[in-house]
Design an enzyme around this catalytic site. Sequence first.
Site, PDB file in Angstrom:
ATOM      1  N   TYR A 176      -6.693  -7.868  12.532  1.00  0.00           N
ATOM      2  CA  TYR A 176      -5.501  -7.667  13.087  1.00  0.00           C
ATOM      3  C   TYR A 176      -5.539  -8.099  14.427  1.00  0.00           C
ATOM      4  O   TYR A 176      -6.605  -8.096  15.001  1.00  0.00           O
ATOM      5  CB  TYR A 176      -4.903  -6.376  12.678  1.00  0.00           C
ATOM      6  CG  TYR A 176      -4.784  -6.005  11.456  1.00  0.00           C
ATOM      7  CD1 TYR A 176      -3.508  -6.124  10.594  1.00  0.00           C
ATOM      8  CD2 TYR A 176      -5.699  -5.156  10.640  1.00  0.00           C
ATOM      9  CE1 TYR A 176      -3.310  -5.775   9.450  1.00  0.00           C
ATOM     10  CE2 TYR A 176      -5.523  -4.674   9.284  1.00  0.00           C
ATOM     11  CZ  TYR A 176      -4.386  -4.980   8.882  1.00  0.00           C
ATOM     12  OH  TYR A 176      -4.008  -4.671   7.637  1.00  0.00           O
TER      13      TYR A 176
ATOM     14  N   GLU B 198       0.977  -1.151  -0.057  1.00  0.00           N
ATOM     15  CA  GLU B 198       0.123  -0.038   0.090  1.00  0.00           C
ATOM     16  C   GLU B 198       0.927   1.108   0.025  1.00  0.00           C
ATOM     17  O   GLU B 198       1.960   1.228   0.522  1.00  0.00           O
ATOM     18  CB  GLU B 198      -0.843  -0.076   1.165  1.00  0.00           C
ATOM     19  CG  GLU B 198      -1.981   1.322   1.492  1.00  0.00           C
ATOM     20  CD  GLU B 198      -2.879   1.307   2.288  1.00  0.00           C
ATOM     21  OE1 GLU B 198      -3.486   2.134   2.542  1.00  0.00           O
ATOM     22  OE2 GLU B 198      -2.973   0.193   3.150  1.00  0.00           O
TER      23      GLU B 198
ATOM     24  N   GLN C  16       1.708  -5.620   6.201  1.00  0.00           N
ATOM     25  CA  GLN C  16       2.039  -5.415   4.654  1.00  0.00           C
ATOM     26  C   GLN C  16       3.463  -6.131   4.329  1.00  0.00           C
ATOM     27  O   GLN C  16       4.016  -6.809   5.404  1.00  0.00           O
ATOM     28  CB  GLN C  16       2.152  -3.967   4.439  1.00  0.00           C
ATOM     29  CG  GLN C  16       0.589  -3.265   4.566  1.00  0.00           C
ATOM     30  CD  GLN C  16       0.838  -1.687   4.211  1.00  0.00           C
ATOM     31  OE1 GLN C  16       1.431  -1.276   3.516  1.00  0.00           O
ATOM     32  NE2 GLN C  16      -0.099  -0.953   4.389  1.00  0.00           N
TER      33      GLN C  16
ATOM     34  N   GLU D 196      -6.272  -9.016   4.403  1.00  0.00           N
ATOM     35  CA  GLU D 196      -5.354  -8.389   5.318  1.00  0.00           C
ATOM     36  C   GLU D 196      -5.398  -9.003   6.575  1.00  0.00           C
ATOM     37  O   GLU D 196      -6.522  -9.407   7.232  1.00  0.00           O
ATOM     38  CB  GLU D 196      -6.132  -6.947   5.528  1.00  0.00           C
ATOM     39  CG  GLU D 196      -5.771  -5.741   4.361  1.00  0.00           C
ATOM     40  CD  GLU D 196      -6.012  -4.627   4.816  1.00  0.00           C
ATOM     41  OE1 GLU D 196      -5.731  -3.948   6.110  1.00  0.00           O
ATOM     42  OE2 GLU D 196      -6.482  -3.581   3.986  1.00  0.00           O
TER      43      GLU D 196
ATOM     44  N   ASN E 102      -6.589   1.581   2.720  1.00  0.00           N
ATOM     45  CA  ASN E 102      -7.356   2.698   2.676  1.00  0.00           C
ATOM     46  C   ASN E 102      -7.122   3.831   1.869  1.00  0.00           C
ATOM     47  O   ASN E 102      -7.574   4.748   1.036  1.00  0.00           O
ATOM     48  CB  ASN E 102      -6.845   3.474   4.367  1.00  0.00           C
ATOM     49  CG  ASN E 102      -7.593   2.593   5.323  1.00  0.00           C
ATOM     50  OD1 ASN E 102      -8.575   1.622   4.982  1.00  0.00           O
ATOM     51  ND2 ASN E 102      -7.430   3.090   6.618  1.00  0.00           N
TER      52      ASN E 102
ATOM     53  N   ASN F 283     -12.200  -0.878  -0.625  1.00  0.00           N
ATOM     54  CA  ASN F 283     -11.570  -1.462   0.331  1.00  0.00           C
ATOM     55  C   ASN F 283     -12.309  -1.033   1.703  1.00  0.00           C
ATOM     56  O   ASN F 283     -12.607  -0.016   1.738  1.00  0.00           O
ATOM     57  CB  ASN F 283     -10.160  -0.819   0.410  1.00  0.00           C
ATOM     58  CG  ASN F 283      -9.317  -1.401   1.851  1.00  0.00           C
ATOM     59  OD1 ASN F 283      -8.790  -2.172   2.148  1.00  0.00           O
ATOM     60  ND2 ASN F 283      -9.142  -0.163   2.767  1.00  0.00           N
ATOM     61  N   GLU F 284     -12.474  -1.998   2.614  1.00  0.00           N
ATOM     62  CA  GLU F 284     -13.152  -1.652   3.808  1.00  0.00           C
ATOM     63  C   GLU F 284     -14.112  -0.465   3.931  1.00  0.00           C
ATOM     64  O   GLU F 284     -14.386   0.513   4.629  1.00  0.00           O
ATOM     65  CB  GLU F 284     -12.048  -1.147   4.867  1.00  0.00           C
ATOM     66  CG  GLU F 284     -11.241  -2.349   5.013  1.00  0.00           C
ATOM     67  CD  GLU F 284     -10.073  -2.262   6.448  1.00  0.00           C
ATOM     68  OE1 GLU F 284     -10.106  -0.830   6.470  1.00  0.00           O
ATOM     69  OE2 GLU F 284      -9.208  -2.763   6.636  1.00  0.00           O
TER      70      GLU F 284
END
Length: 500
Positions: free
Chosen positions: A243, A26, A348, A291, A71, A171-172
């Site tokens: 996460y 990212e 990442q 992720e 993001n 994304n999200e």
Amino acid sequence: MTARLTLDPAFAIGDVDPRLFGSFVEHMGRCVYTGIYEPGHPRADADGLRTDVLELVRELGVTLVRYPGGNFVSNYRWEDGVGPVGDRPRRLDLAWRALESNAFGLNEFMRWAEQAGVAPMMAVNLGTRGIAEAAELVEYCNVPEGTAAADLRRKHGVGQPHDIRLWCLGNEMDGPWQIGSLTAREYGRLAARAGHAMRRVDPSIELVACGSSNADMPTFAAWEATVLEEAYDQVDYLSLHHYFDPGTQDEASFRASAVRLDGFVDDVLATADHVRAKLRRRKRINLALDEWNVWYQSRFTEPEDRGIEELPPLIEDDYTVTDAMVVGNLLISMLRHADRLTVGCQAQLVNVIAPIRTEPGGAAWRQTIFHPFAHTARLARGTVLRAAVTAPTMATGAFGDVPVLDAVATCDAGELTIFAVNRGTEELAVELDLRAFPGLRGGERIELAGADPGIVNSAAAPDRVCPRTEKMPALDGGRATVLLPAVSWHALRFTPEEKP
């Protein structure tokens, strides 16, 4: 303490999809700039790509890389990152409140991916942009020639199409932090329409719809159900992100983080299959855990609390032996769901909560979490087998009593590899019962452990924590006992006896 682990070829779960061992790049912090790309570095090639990082990426065994976010993608204009570098605009990235030079963009990423030997997983902006821009990006990447976007790519010096197969629809989009976040109904309808247009450009692509940003979202499960009700026929995968923060739970619960991942995956699959039954569809939706990682998120400074910077060093966490064991255990959980969880992206790849760290103008090194990923990616081949485990338990605040031993295995061409963790704080003797695999001999044992589970690697001591490899004794009647140190990760590899 003693545990027992039994394996049988009849305990098959599914085949390992190599795309399970993906990663994520990212435009955030130093992942791209001074991470994978640093013109002027002593190890940079003619394109500005750090060859020392490329070597580590190949060693890590990454098969797939998701790009450009995250993001970041929800405020990104892909056109800013193509064409002559001198003509590209500098933009304010709203996700991380950082200055983006656009010196590295789509075509640079694809050159890097070719050098790294990885497949791309491209994300489109459904935050501030929409259907037309997403379809045009597919046209730029995948149409050979004869259209405005394809011919623009050729004008930019890329004659052959990139032929990108896997695409993320935003994304999200459930997250209030996301630029242009939507309700589940709004996003599901937009994803369906964008996916329809993208497939008109290239019917062969695969599409990933945004699931919940994590299992703690207040809309979790309702989000997945609503999105799939709208977009089921257009998408192939549903994403999930999670996460695991050591700072928000007791240590035993953190060491047992894979229990949470197991439950999360099971809940998302149950929701997807409910929608399939409700819509009376035959197609089953698979999952993309695109992720995941250990992240000391409780230490994170929110973007609005920082000034605007270029290359802010964001979330450059240092990983311990305990963190590496947890990462290895999360990979075990992913393999345990290999029949439906077929895409994974550890977030990442470099510097930003990453297995690889770099210094600008200086060294690159492996973090502790590099090692379980690299060896699992190398050895997990063929069919995944469920392990029957009987083990002592440890008390956790989040999950109650949890077995200290967790394991899974893969079998390929007669070779058997067991991936196991001791998530307890005492040495564990594990009795292996492999009688269902006649003809195996002793093999190789790879162990990651440490007398101090809190130690980390660094630029000054890059190999303070690294795996120990040794030969295993021959099996005795299909049985063996191995000792697993406290808080440790292991790969136990058994090979077939050579025939005379």
